[in-house]
Design an enzyme around this catalytic site. Structure first.
Site, PDB file in Angstrom:
ATOM      1  N   LYS A   1       0.168   4.272  -0.313  1.00  0.00           N
ATOM      2  CA  LYS A   1      -0.435   5.498   0.235  1.00  0.00           C
ATOM      3  C   LYS A   1      -0.169   6.672  -0.717  1.00  0.00           C
ATOM      4  O   LYS A   1      -0.135   6.457  -1.925  1.00  0.00           O
ATOM      5  CB  LYS A   1       0.079   5.743   1.659  1.00  0.00           C
TER       6      LYS A   1
ATOM      7  N   GLU B   1      -6.769   5.027   7.785  1.00  0.00           N
ATOM      8  CA  GLU B   1      -6.509   6.444   7.475  1.00  0.00           C
ATOM      9  C   GLU B   1      -7.716   7.074   6.788  1.00  0.00           C
ATOM     10  O   GLU B   1      -8.010   8.252   6.990  1.00  0.00           O
ATOM     11  CB  GLU B   1      -5.240   6.560   6.622  1.00  0.00           C
TER      12      GLU B   1
ATOM     13  N   GLU C   1      -5.523  -4.748  10.520  1.00  0.00           N
ATOM     14  CA  GLU C   1      -4.475  -3.753  10.753  1.00  0.00           C
ATOM     15  C   GLU C   1      -4.749  -3.003  12.051  1.00  0.00           C
ATOM     16  O   GLU C   1      -5.524  -2.041  12.061  1.00  0.00           O
ATOM     17  CB  GLU C   1      -4.441  -2.745   9.600  1.00  0.00           C
TER      18      GLU C   1
ATOM     19  N   GLY D   1       2.546   2.276  10.660  1.00  0.00           N
ATOM     20  CA  GLY D   1       3.539   3.334  10.490  1.00  0.00           C
ATOM     21  C   GLY D   1       4.266   3.711  11.774  1.00  0.00           C
ATOM     22  O   GLY D   1       4.970   4.721  11.832  1.00  0.00           O
TER      23      GLY D   1
ATOM     24  N   ASN E   1       0.872  -1.175   0.000  1.00  0.00           N
ATOM     25  CA  ASN E   1       0.000   0.000   0.000  1.00  0.00           C
ATOM     26  C   ASN E   1       0.909   1.225   0.000  1.00  0.00           C
ATOM     27  O   ASN E   1       1.475   1.573   1.023  1.00  0.00           O
ATOM     28  CB  ASN E   1      -0.884  -0.040   1.259  1.00  0.00           C
TER      29      ASN E   1
ATOM     30  N   HIS F   1      -9.509   1.570   4.767  1.00  0.00           N
ATOM     31  CA  HIS F   1      -8.244   1.721   5.503  1.00  0.00           C
ATOM     32  C   HIS F   1      -8.451   2.674   6.680  1.00  0.00           C
ATOM     33  O   HIS F   1      -9.217   3.633   6.571  1.00  0.00           O
ATOM     34  CB  HIS F   1      -7.163   2.258   4.561  1.00  0.00           C
TER      35      HIS F   1
ATOM     36  N   SER G   1       3.348  -2.180  10.191  1.00  0.00           N
ATOM     37  CA  SER G   1       4.806  -2.267  10.378  1.00  0.00           C
ATOM     38  C   SER G   1       5.385  -3.636  10.010  1.00  0.00           C
ATOM     39  O   SER G   1       6.319  -4.114  10.649  1.00  0.00           O
ATOM     40  CB  SER G   1       5.196  -1.872  11.805  1.00  0.00           C
TER      41      SER G   1
HETATM   42  P1  PGA Z   1       2.796   0.299   7.545  1.00  0.00           P
HETATM   43  O1  PGA Z   1       1.334   0.543   6.937  1.00  0.00           O
HETATM   44  O2  PGA Z   1       3.282  -1.015   6.972  1.00  0.00           O
HETATM   45  O3  PGA Z   1       3.595   1.466   7.085  1.00  0.00           O
HETATM   46  O4  PGA Z   1       2.641   0.218   9.024  1.00  0.00           O
HETATM   47  C1  PGA Z   1       0.435  -0.510   6.750  1.00  0.00           C
HETATM   48  C2  PGA Z   1      -0.848   0.010   6.159  1.00  0.00           C
HETATM   49  O5  PGA Z   1      -1.304   1.097   6.565  1.00  0.00           O
HETATM   50  O6  PGA Z   1      -1.456  -0.635   5.282  1.00  0.00           O
END
Ligand code: PGA
Length: 249
Positions: free
Chosen positions: A11, A96, A166, A172, A9, A94, A212
């Protein structure tokens, strides 16, 4: 046996020229994997990603879409638009998008159905906050997201839906859920799917872990009984690092 699906992903990262050079480096590194490899790119990179992924084993996904086919929705992109250029997957719900763009379980459910209507495979994200985990509410939160976000699907639709567990506190942040906690939560998700769609269908649903994931922890996570791959943010931006994750199992 469920297949492992490892999806990146990106982003809001990468320009078209960076997308093209990513694929030049990444594609040869993952050509022998038996896992399904997906790159979920920003809208403006999708066409370049699709051209770059031609004659490779890499599939392309978007990161969001509207649920309507067309109409007066300034700034939105429809499922059919994605499908028409060769997109195969779409990330929906997601955290976010839930946090910054008012995505709800109800809009996620509309989008999941709309994706299936055009033959896009949704990757539906669910997960709890740190506060919810620490107060013992993780199971309730996550199973409720599944119940509402994935309701009223046909058997064919649910079995071609991917769920990404998640935990919000792991995204992140460099903090990963322990492999045991991730596996247990994914079992809760599958139990809920059994309640909704029966064991035979629930057993076919691919459930990823995200938060992560990196080359150093991918193998131990992906080897757990119920973790069917990962949704990878930051570590999917670097071709060599993401290839190590894809090739970890
Ligand atoms: P990350 O993000 O691997 O940077 O923690 C995962 C995601 O938001 O899909």
């Amino acid at each position: 046996m469920r297949k492992k699906v490892i999806a990146g992903n990106w982003k809001m990262n990468k320009l078209p020229n960076e997308t093209i050079s990513f694929f030049e480096e990444f594609a040869p590194l993952v050509k022998d994997t038996k896992n399904e490899v997906v790159i979920c790119a920003p809208y403006t990179d999708l066409f370049y990603a699709i051209l770059s992924a031609q004659n490779t084993n890499i599939k392309i996904g978007a990161q969001n879409m509207h649920w309507e086919e067309n109409g007066a929705y300034t700034g939105e992109v429809s499922p059919q638009m994605l499908k028409s250029i060769g997109v195969e997957y779409v990330v929906l719900g997601h955290s976010e998008r839930r946090q910054y763009f008012a995505e709800t379980d109800e809009t996620v459910n509309k989008k999941v159905k709309a994706a299936h209507n055009v033959g896009l495979k949704p990757i539906v994200c669910v997960g709890e906050s740190l506060e919810q985990r620490e107060s013992g509410k993780a199971k309730e939160i996550v199973t409720n997201q599944v119940k509402l976000g994935l309701k009223d699907l046909t058997n064919d639709q649910i079995t071609s839906t991917i769920v990404a567990y998640e935990p919000i506190w792991a995204i992140g942040t460099g903090k990963t859920a322990t492999k045991e906690d991730a596996n247990e939560t994914i079992k809760w998700i599958r139990e809920e799917l059994v309640n909704m769609y029966g064991k035979e269908n629930a057993d076919k649903v691919i459930i990823q872990y995200g938060g992560s994931v990196k080359s150093g922890n991918a193998k131990e996570l992906f080897e757990m009984s119920d973790i069917d791959g990962g949704l990878v943010g930051g570590a999917s931006l670097k071709p060599d690092e993401f290839a190590k994750i894809v090739n970890a199992v």
